[in-house]
Write a protein that holds these residues in place. Structure first.
Motif, PDB file in Angstrom:
ATOM      1  N   VAL A  20       0.815  -1.206   0.000  1.00 56.50           N
ATOM      2  CA  VAL A  20       0.000   0.000   0.000  1.00 56.50           C
ATOM      3  C   VAL A  20       0.853   1.262   0.000  1.00 56.50           C
ATOM      4  CG1 VAL A  20      -1.673   1.318   1.343  1.00 56.50           C
ATOM      5  CG2 VAL A  20      -1.938  -1.138   1.105  1.00 56.50           C
ATOM      6  N   THR A  21       2.021   1.191   0.644  1.00 51.83           N
ATOM      7  CA  THR A  21       2.844   2.394   0.763  1.00 51.83           C
ATOM      8  C   THR A  21       3.239   2.965  -0.593  1.00 51.83           C
ATOM      9  OG1 THR A  21       3.808   1.262   2.628  1.00 51.83           O
ATOM     10  CG2 THR A  21       4.752   3.366   2.072  1.00 51.83           C
ATOM     11  N   GLY A  22       3.513   2.097  -1.557  1.00 54.10           N
ATOM     12  CA  GLY A  22       3.973   2.561  -2.861  1.00 54.10           C
ATOM     13  C   GLY A  22       3.176   3.726  -3.409  1.00 54.10           C
ATOM     14  N   PRO A  23       1.944   3.464  -3.873  1.00 55.37           N
ATOM     15  CA  PRO A  23       1.155   4.528  -4.491  1.00 55.37           C
ATOM     16  C   PRO A  23       0.913   5.713  -3.559  1.00 55.37           C
ATOM     17  CG  PRO A  23      -0.138   2.497  -4.207  1.00 55.37           C
ATOM     18  CD  PRO A  23       1.275   2.187  -3.888  1.00 55.37           C
ATOM     19  N   LEU A  24       0.773   5.441  -2.252  1.00 54.45           N
ATOM     20  CA  LEU A  24       0.482   6.529  -1.320  1.00 54.45           C
ATOM     21  C   LEU A  24       1.619   7.528  -1.258  1.00 54.45           C
ATOM     22  CD1 LEU A  24      -1.170   4.731   1.689  1.00 54.45           C
ATOM     23  CD2 LEU A  24      -2.215   6.208  -0.034  1.00 54.45           C
ATOM     24  N   VAL A  25       2.840   7.018  -1.261  1.00 51.21           N
ATOM     25  CA  VAL A  25       3.979   7.925  -1.146  1.00 51.21           C
ATOM     26  C   VAL A  25       4.162   8.696  -2.439  1.00 51.21           C
ATOM     27  CG1 VAL A  25       6.475   8.046  -0.866  1.00 51.21           C
ATOM     28  CG2 VAL A  25       5.127   6.545   0.601  1.00 51.21           C
ATOM     29  N   ILE A  26       3.970   8.009  -3.560  1.00 49.27           N
ATOM     30  CA  ILE A  26       4.222   8.650  -4.845  1.00 49.27           C
ATOM     31  C   ILE A  26       3.255   9.812  -5.093  1.00 49.27           C
ATOM     32  CG2 ILE A  26       4.136   8.335  -7.341  1.00 49.27           C
ATOM     33  CD1 ILE A  26       5.068   5.396  -6.712  1.00 49.27           C
ATOM     34  N   GLN A  27       1.985   9.549  -4.800  1.00 50.09           N
ATOM     35  CA  GLN A  27       1.011  10.568  -5.189  1.00 50.09           C
ATOM     36  C   GLN A  27       1.228  11.935  -4.533  1.00 50.09           C
ATOM     37  OE1 GLN A  27      -2.809  11.074  -4.243  1.00 50.09           O
ATOM     38  NE2 GLN A  27      -3.292  11.838  -6.278  1.00 50.09           N
ATOM     39  N   PRO A  28       1.288  11.995  -3.192  1.00 47.14           N
ATOM     40  CA  PRO A  28       1.478  13.308  -2.593  1.00 47.14           C
ATOM     41  C   PRO A  28       2.821  13.952  -2.936  1.00 47.14           C
ATOM     42  CG  PRO A  28       0.574  11.772  -1.012  1.00 47.14           C
ATOM     43  CD  PRO A  28       1.004  10.983  -2.196  1.00 47.14           C
ATOM     44  N   SER A  29       3.885  13.149  -3.146  1.00 47.68           N
ATOM     45  CA  SER A  29       5.128  13.843  -3.469  1.00 47.68           C
ATOM     46  C   SER A  29       5.066  14.414  -4.886  1.00 47.68           C
ATOM     47  CB  SER A  29       6.354  12.962  -3.268  1.00 47.68           C
ATOM     48  OG  SER A  29       6.100  11.643  -3.625  1.00 47.68           O
ATOM     49  N   MET A  30       4.233  13.813  -5.742  1.00 50.59           N
ATOM     50  CA  MET A  30       4.016  14.431  -7.047  1.00 50.59           C
ATOM     51  C   MET A  30       3.341  15.787  -6.866  1.00 50.59           C
ATOM     52  SD  MET A  30       2.959  11.264  -9.482  1.00 50.59           S
ATOM     53  CE  MET A  30       1.565  12.135 -10.164  1.00 50.59           C
ATOM     54  N   THR A 105      -6.076   5.866  -0.391  1.00 53.25           N
ATOM     55  CA  THR A 105      -5.296   7.063  -0.719  1.00 53.25           C
ATOM     56  C   THR A 105      -5.967   8.315  -0.166  1.00 53.25           C
ATOM     57  OG1 THR A 105      -4.614   5.973  -2.729  1.00 53.25           O
ATOM     58  CG2 THR A 105      -4.214   8.334  -2.609  1.00 53.25           C
ATOM     59  N   ASP A 106      -7.288   8.413  -0.345  1.00 56.84           N
ATOM     60  CA  ASP A 106      -8.007   9.589   0.145  1.00 56.84           C
ATOM     61  C   ASP A 106      -7.940   9.710   1.663  1.00 56.84           C
ATOM     62  OD1 ASP A 106      -8.660  10.450  -2.320  1.00 56.84           O
ATOM     63  OD2 ASP A 106     -10.765   9.790  -2.266  1.00 56.84           O
ATOM     64  N   GLU A 107      -8.080   8.564   2.328  1.00 58.73           N
ATOM     65  CA  GLU A 107      -8.006   8.591   3.791  1.00 58.73           C
ATOM     66  C   GLU A 107      -6.619   9.045   4.251  1.00 58.73           C
ATOM     67  OE1 GLU A 107     -11.070   5.099   5.275  1.00 58.73           O
ATOM     68  OE2 GLU A 107      -9.127   4.495   4.463  1.00 58.73           O
ATOM     69  N   MET A 108      -5.594   8.570   3.536  1.00 58.11           N
ATOM     70  CA  MET A 108      -4.232   8.928   3.922  1.00 58.11           C
ATOM     71  C   MET A 108      -3.982  10.420   3.699  1.00 58.11           C
ATOM     72  SD  MET A 108      -1.486   7.892   5.274  1.00 58.11           S
ATOM     73  CE  MET A 108      -0.775   6.241   5.116  1.00 58.11           C
ATOM     74  N   ILE A 109      -4.409  10.928   2.540  1.00 58.79           N
ATOM     75  CA  ILE A 109      -4.260  12.365   2.279  1.00 58.79           C
ATOM     76  C   ILE A 109      -5.001  13.153   3.358  1.00 58.79           C
ATOM     77  CG2 ILE A 109      -4.919  14.237   0.697  1.00 58.79           C
ATOM     78  CD1 ILE A 109      -4.336  12.280  -1.610  1.00 58.79           C
ATOM     79  N   GLY A 110      -6.213  12.653   3.702  1.00 58.29           N
ATOM     80  CA  GLY A 110      -7.031  13.332   4.708  1.00 58.29           C
ATOM     81  C   GLY A 110      -6.371  13.381   6.070  1.00 58.29           C
ATOM     82  N   ILE A 111      -5.866  12.239   6.521  1.00 60.94           N
ATOM     83  CA  ILE A 111      -5.319  12.219   7.884  1.00 60.94           C
ATOM     84  C   ILE A 111      -4.062  13.094   7.973  1.00 60.94           C
ATOM     85  CG2 ILE A 111      -3.992  10.038   7.603  1.00 60.94           C
ATOM     86  CD1 ILE A 111      -5.770  11.194  10.790  1.00 60.94           C
ATOM     87  N   VAL A 112      -3.263  13.090   6.911  1.00 55.17           N
ATOM     88  CA  VAL A 112      -2.066  13.950   6.912  1.00 55.17           C
ATOM     89  C   VAL A 112      -2.491  15.427   6.912  1.00 55.17           C
ATOM     90  CG1 VAL A 112      -0.045  14.666   5.570  1.00 55.17           C
ATOM     91  CG2 VAL A 112      -0.553  12.235   5.852  1.00 55.17           C
TER      92      VAL A 112
END
Ligand code: HEC
Ligand code: HEC
Length: 266
Positions: A20-30, A105-112
């Motif tokens: 799961v970490t893969g896509p999550l890390v890539i998206q926000p750093s983009m 992904t949305d939940e992760m963006i949200g919590i951050v």
């Protein structure tokens, strides 16, 4: 028997969190690469929900229930960047005392976003946290903050000393102080104009006040304590002597990031 069950399960969860970490890390750093530090209010609100469901139990309603960590004020153990934050949430830490979470992904963006906005869903769109090194340059240069503010023993005393500001204010309140100082004005920091019986006029910033006296930093940067019985005029200004910054919102995000590193002299 129990142990045998637990082991394969925790291995599975580590495996899943790696996937799961893969896509999550890539998206926000983009998102960061395009210079977009903004967290939308929808994301912050979504993060509020995630927080209450998944995190509040251990971290408490204000994020301060675990010793040495204050999520709403950005006080962490090892986390510095948003990527670190995502990694800790996805992988867990401290031998599982901080569990790993499988968030969308949305939940992760949200919590951050929620954590970075200082748990303030009403926050003014929280333009997020930028780059502290750039923020320091802006603070001392183009932003002109150092013209009024003192940090770690350097600078004037006419405005509040910011050496410890990162430990006592949330990112959202810092940001508000920069872009909309009038609404962020703390009552105690108000500009004052005093006229004494000897017809001396003192302009300054109120530091403290009790029934009999008021302590101010005067325009010569001197700390003064004046007895109220010696005053003929005591005016407390509404408008701060301070104007909203002309910095762009990504620059403000950088300055906020710098301010968050100011946690008192070590
Ligand atoms: C079962 C309890 C528990 C839950 C639930 C929990 N945490 Fe934690 N968390 C901990 C503990 C304990 C630590 C401290 C770990 C340590 O000692 O370094 C921690 C540490 C952290 C840290 C700091 C890590 C560092 O090294 O800087 C962050 C950030 C964090 N948690 C975020 C979250 C978020 C976000 C959630 C919800 C998605 C969450 N936690 C849910 C127990 C929990
Ligand atoms: C003209 C002088 C002046 C300039 C320039 C200035 N400030 Fe301020 N600032 C003040 C004064 C006065 C206060 C206290 C009154 C208030 O809260 O508005 C203050 C308050 C603050 C606070 C809140 C302090 C607290 O104790 O909560 C922060 C944070 C802050 N300023 C950051 C900045 C940053 C960052 C910049 C540059 C972008 C900046 N200031 C530029 C005068 C200034």
């Amino acid at each position: 028997m129990k142990l045998l069950f637990l082991k394969p399960r925790s291995r599975l969860s580590i495996l899943l969190s790696i996937i799961v970490t893969g896509p999550l890390v890539i998206q926000p750093s983009m998102a960061q690469d395009t210079g977009d530090h903004t967290y939308s209010s929808e994301a912050i609100l979504a993060g509020l929900g995630v927080y209450n469901r998944q995190c509040a139990l251990c971290h408490g309603p204000n994020g301060s229930s675990i010793d040495g960590i204050n999520l709403s004020q950005g006080v962490f153990r090892t986390v510095v960047t948003d990527d670190d934050l995502r990694a800790v949430i996805a992988d867990g830490s401290a031998a599982g005392r901080m569990p790993s979470f499988l968030l969308s992904t949305d939940e992760m963006i949200g919590i951050v976003a929620y954590i970075r906005a200082g748990f303030d869903p009403e926050g003014i769109g929280a333009s997020g946290i930028g780059d502290p090194a750039r923020g320091k340059l802006l603070f001392e240069g183009k932003g002109e903050c150092a013209d009024c503010h003192r940090v770690n023993g350097v600078g004037p005393r006419t405005a509040p000393d910011l050496s410890n500001i990162g430990a006592i204010r949330s990112p959202t309140s810092l940001q508000r102080n920069i872009v909309d100082p009038a609404t962020a004005l703390l009552p105690i920091n108000r500009p004052v104009r005093l006229v004494t019986r000897n017809e001396e006029t003192i302009l300054g910033r109120r530091l403290n006040e009790d029934s009999y006296s008021v302590q101010i930093i005067d325009s010569n940067e001197k700390l003064r304590s004046v007895r109220k019985s010696d005053l003929v005029t005591y005016e407390i200004g509404d408008a701060p002597s301070k104007q909203p910054t002309t910095l762009a919102s990504d620059e403000v995000a950088d300055v906020v990031a710098y301010l968050l590193t100011l946690r008192g002299l070590q």
